[in-house]
Write an enzyme that holds these catalytic residues in place. Structure first.
Site, PDB file in Angstrom:
ATOM      1  N   ASP A 195       0.854  -1.188   0.000  1.00  0.00           N
ATOM      2  CA  ASP A 195       0.000   0.000   0.000  1.00  0.00           C
ATOM      3  C   ASP A 195       0.889   1.237   0.000  1.00  0.00           C
ATOM      4  O   ASP A 195       2.110   1.145   0.136  1.00  0.00           O
ATOM      5  CB  ASP A 195      -0.962   0.013   1.192  1.00  0.00           C
ATOM      6  CG  ASP A 195      -0.251  -0.300   2.505  1.00  0.00           C
ATOM      7  OD1 ASP A 195       0.894   0.175   2.684  1.00  0.00           O
ATOM      8  OD2 ASP A 195      -0.817  -1.017   3.345  1.00  0.00           O
ATOM      9  N   ASP A 255       1.383   5.156   1.672  1.00  0.00           N
ATOM     10  CA  ASP A 255       1.028   6.163   2.668  1.00  0.00           C
ATOM     11  C   ASP A 255       1.597   7.510   2.233  1.00  0.00           C
ATOM     12  O   ASP A 255       2.665   7.577   1.615  1.00  0.00           O
ATOM     13  CB  ASP A 255       1.592   5.793   4.045  1.00  0.00           C
ATOM     14  CG  ASP A 255       0.988   4.502   4.586  1.00  0.00           C
ATOM     15  OD1 ASP A 255      -0.125   4.152   4.163  1.00  0.00           O
ATOM     16  OD2 ASP A 255       1.641   3.838   5.402  1.00  0.00           O
ATOM     17  N   ASP A 288      10.421   5.166  13.336  1.00  0.00           N
ATOM     18  CA  ASP A 288      11.178   4.178  14.099  1.00  0.00           C
ATOM     19  C   ASP A 288      12.517   3.790  13.480  1.00  0.00           C
ATOM     20  O   ASP A 288      13.553   3.840  14.137  1.00  0.00           O
ATOM     21  CB  ASP A 288      10.322   2.924  14.344  1.00  0.00           C
ATOM     22  CG  ASP A 288       9.576   2.457  13.110  1.00  0.00           C
ATOM     23  OD1 ASP A 288       9.881   2.932  11.992  1.00  0.00           O
ATOM     24  OD2 ASP A 288       8.677   1.602  13.255  1.00  0.00           O
TER      25      ASP A 288
END
Length: 455
Positions: free
Chosen positions: A71, A73, A154
């Protein structure tokens, strides 16, 4: 010569003053047509409205690795309300982390606003809350700059921003260089980042296994000490993360790495004990390997089936113990199933919608040993027969059940009615003695039978 060229292009030092290292198309090779039309439209609409907008994170990472992103983002400096106003088919979701879902037909693009890494104080608004004792972030809705947004991510390989209009990659933390070197590195101090969100320890293991990367030693060091922080993670979120790990297509490597880092304790009750038993380990690893292969082959998978496999040896042990305590086999099995599912619900919260399927698979296992009379025919008609049969074949392959049983059921399925009748195996269990039922005494004096009178 080649090493010097790579060193110049993917240099190790971080950019100064928060400036990103910008890679042009000729360096990274990612073109705009590698994005979905919806992702491209979302970025262009935001930019045309005067906002910054980039495809971010895993999609950029996967494109650099030559993989097809699952996907896309998008990250922007527009706040959620501004994004929502630009797209007719969109909605704001989330409380801890407000994002906008932009929908184009069946595709959904997640659009998030740049967020800051600011640490909460007692005077901060309710949008940014940190548990003062554990350091864990409870809510994260303070918007910031793109530099701050990159810092709060992260891993370095996930802090990559791709602009499909200029076809540039903006790299704030040497993620491109880490990808080239095959290293998974935490942004900032690993121990602090794990305390902010303990799930990052699981994500580190999952990404390392999935992408074939080596965990940076600094990222490994605090894991054993901080693994207990996972106990405070909501069970539903832990379950979601475990699903991603188990259905990544690299579950075997992930579980082995979890065990090596000491993170498997408590996620699935006694999984560490199962993996230390030869029979249990063979069965669990076989189930994970078959799941990995189905995912890589693009075949459908069943979470209920996999969790039934992972918990089977706990059910088996509890079943045997219950029978040893005097329970009859069938009630003992049902008691064992309930005990195991209750134990795991405190840690992993497998949704109850899977319970029924798991129980059906488990309860059908003893029935495969009954190959006399009408019982095999009735079992063959069960709606869960195929799943239970596949489960039986794994038990045979792992050595838990005689392989002859599995072969018999394979042949029985393919045989005609007459041949099936000849295949039936006489039940060797001693016949149960039927109790004679006494005839009820008729009303009247003891020992006398009173006639029934009709008027």
């Amino acid at each position: 010569m080649i090493r010097k060229l790579i060193s110049r292009v993917f240099q190790k030092k971080s950019p100064k003053n928060g400036e990103p290292r910008i890679f042009k198309l000729k360096t990274h090779g990612i073109t705009a047509n590698q994005l979905t039309p919806c992702a491209l439209k979302t970025v262009k609409t935001l930019q045309q409205a005067g906002f910054k907008a980039f495809v971010v994170g895993g999609a950029v990472r996967d494109l650099l690795l030559g993989r097809e992103p699952k996907d896309f983002d998008v990250a922007t400096d527009a706040d959620p309300d501004e994004v929502r106003n630009l797209f007719r088919r969109s909605r704001i979701i989330g409380r801890r982390f407000r994002i906008v879902h932009v929908m184009c037909g069946p595709e959904t693009i997640e659009v998030s606003t740049f967020r800051t890494v600011a640490v909460a104080t007692n005077n901060d608004s309710d949008d940014r809350q940190t548990d003062q004792e554990s350091g864990r972030i409870l809510r994260d809705n303070v918007f910031g700059s793109q530099v701050e947004d990159a810092m709060r991510r992260d891993f370095t390989i996930n802090a990559l921003y791709y602009d499909p209009v200029s076809q540039e990659i903006w790299d704030y933390h040497n993620g491109v260089a880490d990808l080239k070197a095959g290293v998974l590195r935490i942004i900032g101090d690993p121990a602090k980042r794990y305390r902010e969100d303990p799930v990052r320890m699981l994500r580190a293991v999952r990404f390392a296994a999935k992408l074939g990367l080596k965990l940076d030693p600094a990222a490994i060091k605090p894991i054993r000490e901080l693994a207990e922080l996972l106990e405070d993670v909501p069970a539903a979120r832990l379950f979601d993360e475990m699903l991603k790990l188990l259905f990544s297509g690299h579950a075997v490597q992930s579980i082995l790495l979890l065990r090596k880092k000491g993170l498997h304790h408590g996620l699935l009750p006694m999984l560490d004990v199962i993996l230390e038993q030869p029979m249990g380990e063979r069965f669990v690893m076989l189930a994970l390997a078959k799941t990995d292969q189905r995912i890589l082959d693009g075949k459908p998978i069943s979470p209920a089936f996999l969790f039934a496999a992972l918990l089977w040896h706990e059910v088996l042990a509890a079943w045997q113990q219950s029978q040893a305590d005097g329970e009859k086999p069938v009630p003992a099995l049902h008691l064992a199933m309930d005990l195991v599912l209750a134990a795991q619900s405190e840690k992993l919260a497998i949704p109850h919608r899977y319970d029924a399927v798991m129980k059906e698979i488990w309860t059908m296992q003893p029935r495969f040993l009954q190959r006399a009379g009408q019982r095999p025919f009735r079992l063959l008609e069960h709606p869960r027969f195929r799943a239970a049969f596949d489960f039986l074949m794994m038990r045979c392959e792992s050595g838990e059940v005689d392989a002859e049983v599995g072969r018999w059921w394979e042949d029985f399925q393919d045989a005609g009615d007459d041949e099936r009748g000849r295949m039936l195996i006489k039940d060797e269990a001693p016949a149960t003695k039927k109790r004679r039922r006494r005839k009820p005494k008729a009303a009247g004096s003891a020992g006398e039978t009173q006639p029934i009178l009709h008027e």
